[in-house]
Motif scaffolding. Structure first.
Motif, short mmCIF file in Angstrom:
data_model
loop_
_atom_site.label_atom_id
_atom_site.label_comp_id
_atom_site.label_asym_id
_atom_site.label_seq_id
_atom_site.Cartn_x
_atom_site.Cartn_y
_atom_site.Cartn_z
N SER A 98 0.81 -1.21 0.00
CA SER A 98 0.00 0.00 0.00
C SER A 98 0.85 1.26 0.00
N LYS A 134 1.36 0.05 -10.56
CA LYS A 134 0.29 0.08 -11.56
C LYS A 134 0.15 -1.28 -12.22
N ARG A 188 -3.83 -0.65 -1.12
CA ARG A 188 -4.44 0.67 -1.10
C ARG A 188 -3.49 1.75 -1.63
N HIS A 189 -4.08 2.80 -2.18
CA HIS A 189 -3.34 3.99 -2.61
C HIS A 189 -2.21 3.65 -3.58
N ASN A 190 -2.59 3.03 -4.69
CA ASN A 190 -1.69 2.79 -5.80
C ASN A 190 -2.39 3.21 -7.09
N LYS A 191 -1.96 2.68 -8.22
CA LYS A 191 -2.54 3.04 -9.51
C LYS A 191 -3.00 1.80 -10.28
N PHE A 192 -3.38 0.76 -9.57
CA PHE A 192 -3.82 -0.46 -10.22
C PHE A 192 -5.15 -0.23 -10.95
N SER A 193 -5.31 -0.93 -12.07
CA SER A 193 -6.50 -0.75 -12.90
C SER A 193 -6.93 -2.11 -13.46
N ASN A 234 -7.63 3.06 -5.75
CA ASN A 234 -7.03 2.60 -7.01
C ASN A 234 -8.06 2.78 -8.11
N THR A 264 -12.70 3.19 -5.77
CA THR A 264 -12.07 2.34 -6.78
C THR A 264 -12.79 2.41 -8.13
#
Length: 487
Positions: A251, A256, A275-280, A301, A326
């Motif tokens: 986190s 990403k 939490r608090h990343n750039k995953f998509s 995210n 999200t």
């Protein structure tokens, strides 16, 4: 009563055996206490400790040596070949009588002469990154490689610089904890050489770059915590091969890519915190394979996707589910009410629509439910007992078309859910429908919309300009009826 001769002899033998055993134990303790320590070992220890606590300390109050009757708090010893050797050094304010660090702390080279050292821990020693910054020595770590199994630097903001590549020599390490220091730079690939690690914690620093691919060789890892850094890039493919992992916390970074495709094999994982990343890329059905999960935290995210696409009740061990912010769409699935161990459910700040499943209130352990900042509609069908139980841990504000029935409140529950308006009776209600289209005449297509007649049903979503429009419509209807009956 007289004791027979045989019984007397037996009792005497038992007594003698007990006295001999006690004597042997005393002799063992005395011999251990009297075991000598090599002068070089003692000198190296004293110099290493003085580097951390200051030259004022000279061990003069120790008898007969650091491993005798008055040992040093935080220092442990063991006998090897009839001699005392230092096996543990723990410096910092852990206990009231622990050795506290000096202002101008330094690593002295004598530390690396303690070749029997198994555990080294420095807590809250390097305080000031501006006045007294200290870097971790880059050399000599291979001298401790034979025995060191635990290396921990915690809460040292003045400990700066990069992780030494030489840490890769410490192949017997089982625990490497560099927590909340001032360390920077990229994580060295040599950490992947530490194949006996079962705990790797590098959280709360300022590390940059990508997670090394070499981490895929850490097959014994149980805990991996790289949270609260500035890491970037995609997750290494080898991470999915760490099947022994129990806790994975990445986190608060800048990572990403798509999730779950290559970490779904972590079937023993109980905690996954991203939490608090750039995953998509949405919520993949692969997450349902992670049946041991107890805490799944993905908030903040840009995942997107439909929350209805998963059958959540497959994750029967879930205690915490945080999907806040999200980008999820769809209606809240009723399958969430099958998670009987769930205590925390966070679905706030998404694009969720539809009614709220009343069965969520039946979750026996639920004590926090956040649904704020969505487009939920309808009437909250929870009892006053539920609201009293949840208190401020129930959040449904910023859902303009959601309301609660006033009759569900009791005299003891004077206020409704925070930020949710009470339902109004006697008003026409139009529920928002994202699929509805305007007809050729500019009106809402009736086949794609929902209407509830004004017949005493509760209404929601009526305020401001909309309320004035309803009053005007009612007035027009009244005039038309009057005209009809006048004829």
């Amino acid at each position: 009563m007289l004791i027979s001769g045989n019984h007397f002899v037996l009792a005497f033998c038992i007594l003698c055996l007990g006295v001999w055993c006690c004597g042997q134990a005393d002799n063992t303790e005395e011999s251990a206490a009297a075991a000598p320590m090599e002068k070089a070992e003692q000198a190296a220890l004293y110099s290493a400790i003085q580097g951390f606590v200051g030259d004022w300390w000279n061990g003069s109050d120790l008898y007969p040596d650091p491993c005798g009757w008055t040992p040093i708090q935080g220092v442990s010893c063991d006998i090897n070949g009839g001699l005392w050797y230092i096996t543990t050094i723990s410096i910092g304010p852990v206990h009231d009588n622990s050795l506290a660090c000096a202002t101008n702390v330094k690593f002295r080279p004598q530390l690396f002469q303690l070749k029997h050292l198994k555990s080294l821990s420095l807590f809250n020693c390097f305080i000031s990154p501006s006045r007294h910054p200290v870097t971790i020595p880059g050399d000599d770590w291979e001298k401790l490689a034979r025995n060191l199994v635990s290396l921990e630097f915690r809460s040292n903001p003045g400990l700066i610089g990069e992780i030494p590549t030489a840490f890769g020599y410490l192949k017997k390490l089982q625990s490497l904890v560099l927590l909340e220091n001032g360390l920077t730079g990229e994580i060295p690939t040599s950490i992947g050489n530490l194949t006996n690690l079962n705990r790797l914690v590098l959280a709360g620093n300022r590390f940059t770059g990508e997670i090394p691919d070499s981490f895929g060789m850490l097959n014994e890892l149980l805990i991996l915590d790289l949270s609260r850094n500035s890491l970037s890039g995609h997750l290494p493919l080898g991470l999915g091969g760490l099947t022994s992992l129990l806790k994975l916390d990445l986190s608060n970074n800048g990572l990403k890519g798509r999730l779950f495709a290559h970490i779904a094999c972590l079937k023993n994982l109980t905690l996954l915190d991203l939490r608090h990343n750039k995953f998509s890329g949405g919520l993949s059905h692969h997450v349902l394979d992670m049946v041991s999960l107890e805490e799944l935290m993905l908030s903040c995210n840009p995942l997107g996707g439909d929350i209805m696409s998963l059958d959540w009740q497959n994750l029967q061990n879930l205690v915490v589910l945080d999907l806040t912010n999200t980008g999820l769409i769809g209606e809240i699935p009723e399958s969430l009410s099958g998670l009987k161990r769930l205590r925390y459910l966070g679905l706030g700040n998404n694009n969720l629509t539809g009614n709220l499943p009343p069965k969520l209130a039946c979750l026996p352990d639920l004590n926090a439910l956040y649904l704020n900042g969505n487009n939920l509609t309808g009437v909250l069908k929870f009892s006053h007992v539920f609201y009293e139980k949840m208190g401020k841990r129930f959040g449904a504000w910023n859902n303009p078309n959601l309301c609660y029935p006033v009759e569900s409140m009791t005299t003891t529950t004077t206020n409704g859910p925070y930020g949710v308006k009470p339902c109004q009776k006697g008003a026409t209600l139009i529920e928002p429908n994202p699929t509805a289209k305007l007809g050729d005449d500019g009106n809402l297509n009736r086949s794609n919309s929902h209407f509830i007649a004004s017949s005493g049903f509760p209404s929601y979503g009526i305020h401001g300009h909309g309320a004035r429009q309803l009053i005007l419509v009612d007035a027009l209807i009244t005039v038309l009826l009057f005209c009809i009956f006048s004829y």
